[in-house]
Design a protein around this motif. Structure first.
Motif, short mmCIF file in Angstrom:
data_model
loop_
_atom_site.label_atom_id
_atom_site.label_comp_id
_atom_site.label_asym_id
_atom_site.label_seq_id
_atom_site.Cartn_x
_atom_site.Cartn_y
_atom_site.Cartn_z
N LEU A 164 26.00 -43.65 15.36
CA LEU A 164 26.91 -44.57 16.04
C LEU A 164 27.16 -45.83 15.22
O LEU A 164 28.28 -46.34 15.16
CB LEU A 164 26.35 -44.94 17.42
CG LEU A 164 26.15 -43.79 18.41
CD1 LEU A 164 25.75 -44.34 19.76
CD2 LEU A 164 27.40 -42.94 18.53
N THR A 165 26.11 -46.35 14.60
CA THR A 165 26.29 -47.55 13.79
C THR A 165 27.12 -47.26 12.54
O THR A 165 27.83 -48.14 12.04
CB THR A 165 24.94 -48.16 13.37
OG1 THR A 165 24.13 -47.16 12.73
CG2 THR A 165 24.20 -48.71 14.59
N ALA A 166 27.05 -46.03 12.05
CA ALA A 166 27.88 -45.65 10.90
C ALA A 166 29.34 -45.50 11.31
O ALA A 166 30.25 -45.89 10.57
CB ALA A 166 27.37 -44.35 10.28
N ALA A 167 29.57 -44.94 12.51
CA ALA A 167 30.95 -44.73 12.97
C ALA A 167 31.58 -46.00 13.52
O ALA A 167 32.80 -46.19 13.40
CB ALA A 167 30.95 -43.63 14.04
N TRP A 168 30.78 -46.86 14.14
CA TRP A 168 31.29 -48.12 14.73
C TRP A 168 30.46 -49.29 14.19
O TRP A 168 29.69 -49.93 14.94
CB TRP A 168 31.19 -48.06 16.26
CG TRP A 168 32.18 -47.13 16.91
CD1 TRP A 168 33.47 -47.38 17.22
CD2 TRP A 168 31.91 -45.79 17.36
NE1 TRP A 168 34.04 -46.30 17.84
CE2 TRP A 168 33.11 -45.30 17.93
CE3 TRP A 168 30.78 -44.96 17.33
CZ2 TRP A 168 33.20 -44.02 18.46
CZ3 TRP A 168 30.88 -43.70 17.85
CH2 TRP A 168 32.07 -43.24 18.41
N ALA A 217 18.75 -53.58 11.37
CA ALA A 217 19.57 -53.59 12.58
C ALA A 217 19.63 -54.99 13.18
O ALA A 217 20.68 -55.45 13.64
CB ALA A 217 19.01 -52.59 13.60
N GLY A 218 18.49 -55.69 13.17
CA GLY A 218 18.46 -57.04 13.72
C GLY A 218 19.34 -58.00 12.94
O GLY A 218 20.03 -58.84 13.53
N GLU A 219 19.33 -57.89 11.62
CA GLU A 219 20.16 -58.78 10.81
C GLU A 219 21.65 -58.50 11.03
O GLU A 219 22.46 -59.44 11.10
CB GLU A 219 19.80 -58.63 9.34
CG GLU A 219 18.43 -59.22 9.01
CD GLU A 219 18.01 -59.00 7.57
OE1 GLU A 219 18.66 -58.18 6.88
OE2 GLU A 219 17.04 -59.64 7.12
N LYS A 220 22.00 -57.23 11.17
CA LYS A 220 23.40 -56.89 11.45
C LYS A 220 23.80 -57.40 12.82
O LYS A 220 24.89 -57.97 13.01
CB LYS A 220 23.58 -55.37 11.37
CG LYS A 220 25.01 -54.89 11.60
CD LYS A 220 25.93 -55.28 10.46
CE LYS A 220 27.30 -54.65 10.63
NZ LYS A 220 28.22 -55.02 9.52
N THR A 261 17.08 -42.89 17.87
CA THR A 261 17.44 -43.51 16.59
C THR A 261 18.32 -42.61 15.75
O THR A 261 19.20 -43.09 15.04
CB THR A 261 16.17 -43.89 15.80
OG1 THR A 261 15.33 -42.74 15.66
CG2 THR A 261 15.40 -44.99 16.50
N ALA A 262 18.12 -41.29 15.84
CA ALA A 262 18.99 -40.37 15.09
C ALA A 262 20.44 -40.50 15.57
O ALA A 262 21.38 -40.55 14.76
CB ALA A 262 18.50 -38.93 15.27
N PRO A 267 28.46 -54.38 18.37
CA PRO A 267 27.08 -54.87 18.46
C PRO A 267 26.11 -53.96 19.21
O PRO A 267 24.95 -53.85 18.83
CB PRO A 267 27.23 -56.21 19.20
CG PRO A 267 28.66 -56.61 19.04
CD PRO A 267 29.42 -55.31 18.98
N GLU A 268 26.57 -53.32 20.29
CA GLU A 268 25.63 -52.62 21.17
C GLU A 268 24.86 -51.50 20.49
O GLU A 268 23.65 -51.37 20.72
CB GLU A 268 26.35 -52.11 22.42
CG GLU A 268 25.42 -51.55 23.49
CD GLU A 268 24.44 -52.57 24.06
OE1 GLU A 268 23.45 -52.14 24.68
OE2 GLU A 268 24.64 -53.79 23.87
N PRO A 269 25.48 -50.66 19.63
CA PRO A 269 24.66 -49.65 18.95
C PRO A 269 23.57 -50.27 18.08
O PRO A 269 22.44 -49.78 18.05
CB PRO A 269 25.69 -48.89 18.10
CG PRO A 269 27.00 -49.08 18.80
CD PRO A 269 26.93 -50.45 19.37
N TRP A 270 23.87 -51.38 17.42
CA TRP A 270 22.87 -52.06 16.61
C TRP A 270 21.76 -52.62 17.50
O TRP A 270 20.57 -52.60 17.13
CB TRP A 270 23.51 -53.18 15.80
CG TRP A 270 24.43 -52.72 14.72
CD1 TRP A 270 25.79 -52.79 14.70
CD2 TRP A 270 24.05 -52.09 13.48
NE1 TRP A 270 26.29 -52.25 13.54
CE2 TRP A 270 25.24 -51.82 12.78
CE3 TRP A 270 22.82 -51.75 12.91
CZ2 TRP A 270 25.24 -51.21 11.52
CZ3 TRP A 270 22.81 -51.13 11.67
CH2 TRP A 270 24.01 -50.88 10.98
#
Length: 393
Positions: free
Chosen positions: A133-137, A163-166, A127-128, A141-144
């Motif tokens: 990754l979600t901040a950079a990309w 994460a699920g909502e995104k 998760t760290a 979808p895949e990182p989320w």
């Protein structure tokens, strides 16, 4: 071209096993033209992974991706895509870390590293990395998706919901994850409105016919509809779930709950009497029996309620909610002494712990109506001289 096409399909629809046949046609054509072409092997390996055959994937990738740590170096013939996939299949964290350092943050490499952490149960590390990754990309979808999965695994429901909502917004075709998000809204956050909205969207999606557990989705939708007081809609969802298989305890109980709330006790009892919860066990089985007991208590069927409560206690010994319902059953028939004994036991239990027990269990029930129970206790016990000095009421 065929290899690239098959690889693209394999990566984008890996969540939909029903499309494997289409992916395989392209992959087979690519390998027929050039069996050793890295793109063809990556495509076939991706298909093997999508169907759970990691050993086959490793065999396909070894020739083009080993040693993985040499990919990207001057003069190396190791294919980078093969190397990343092979390292992930093998759980080779060192090779992925080397590639990540060498190529300065390429998303597929970092995702593979996060998935290795996840597979090893190192959810904190996963998760760290995934937060970065979600901040950079933020629009990938895949990182989320992986962050959602890892957060669910450790019970970090706030992160899982976010994460699920995104993910739902970015990739609405990922119906398994969207249905799980709906379950979180219902079973963890107790938000029937958001749960039903998500689950209705899943059911209405053109790909829902390929969902691996439609019965569960219909059952959760029925429970959410009951939570909102939409009883006819709940019955419709429960019947759709039953239409999938004929008989099943989860949608059956939700149907019985809806019927009971409509005042149709005889029909609710008929549903319960015709159901054997043989495919449930542990806490889920206890929930089924508790749900049936509540229906019988409300219908004034003391003995049937007691039978169900005994079965619930046997399925999950020490579950406090069984004592709550048992006390309510005793109060309904005027057995104050037995009710008091049960309430005294409850005084030494932390019922809030029950909320953390199997939060995404297949069968969801709302918490007891605490206000109504308090009124019942006040009416039946408070002020009774026999109980005034016992320190509980």
């Amino acid at each position: 071209v065929w290899g690239s096409l098959a690889e693209t399909w394999a990566r984008t629809v890996a969540s939909d096993p029903s499309l494997v046949e289409l992916m395989s046609i392209a992959a087979d054509r690519a390998r027929a033209i050039s069996d050793r072409a890295p793109a063809a092997r990556r495509a076939s390996a991706a298909i093997a992974l999508a169907t759970g055959n990691a050993g086959r994937a490793a065999d396909l990738l070894t020739e083009c991706g080993e040693p993985a740590s040499l990919a990207g170096t001057r003069g190396s013939t190791v294919d980078l895509g093969c190397a990343v996939m092979l390292a992930e299949v093998q759980g080779n964290e060192d090779a992925l870390a080397t590639l990540d350092e060498r190529l300065a943050g390429v998303l597929p490499i970092r995702l593979a590293l996060a998935r290795v952490h996840e597979a090893e149960g190192r959810y904190g590390d996963a998760t760290a990395l995934l937060r970065k990754l979600t901040a950079a990309w933020p629009n990938e979808p895949e990182p989320w998706r992986v962050l959602f999965r890892a957060s669910v695994a450790i019970g970090d429901w706030k992160t899982a919901r976010q994460a699920g909502e995104k993910l739902s917004a970015l990739a609405p075709h990922l119906l398994v994850e969207r249905a799980r998000l709906g379950a979180i809204h219902l079973k963890v956050r107790r938000d029937g409105g958001k749960a039903l909205a998500e689950l209705e969207a899943v059911i209405a999606h053109e790909g829902f016919s390929r969902h691996p557990d439609r019965i569960q989705v219909f059952s959760d939708a029925a429970a959410a509809a009951i939570d909102l007081g939409r009883l006819e809609q709940a019955l419709a969802f429960a019947d759709q779930g039953l239409a999938e298989v004929g008989t099943h305890p989860v949608p059956s109980l939700q149907k019985a709950r809806a019927l009971q709330l409509q005042g149709r006790s005889t029909e609710a009892e008929k549903v319960l009497r015709g159901m054997e919860p043989g495919n449930l066990s542990g806490h889920a089985l206890a929930q089924y029996h508790l749900g049936a007991a509540r229906i019988y208590v409300d219908a004034g069927r003391e003995r049937l309620a007691e039978t169900e409560l005994t079965s619930a206690s046997e399925a999950d010994p020490g579950w406090g909610m069984v004592l709550v319902e048992s006390a309510r059953n005793r109060l309904m028939v005027g057995n104050r002494d037995a009710a008091m004994q049960l309430l005294e036991q409850l005084a030494f239990m932390d019922l809030t712990q029950d909320r953390a027990r199997a939060p995404l269990s297949a069968l969801w029930l709302p918490e007891p109506d605490w206000r109504a129970l308090q009124k019942q206790i006040d009416r039946e016990l408070v002020g009774d001289a026999r109980f005034a000095n016992r320190g509980v009421v």
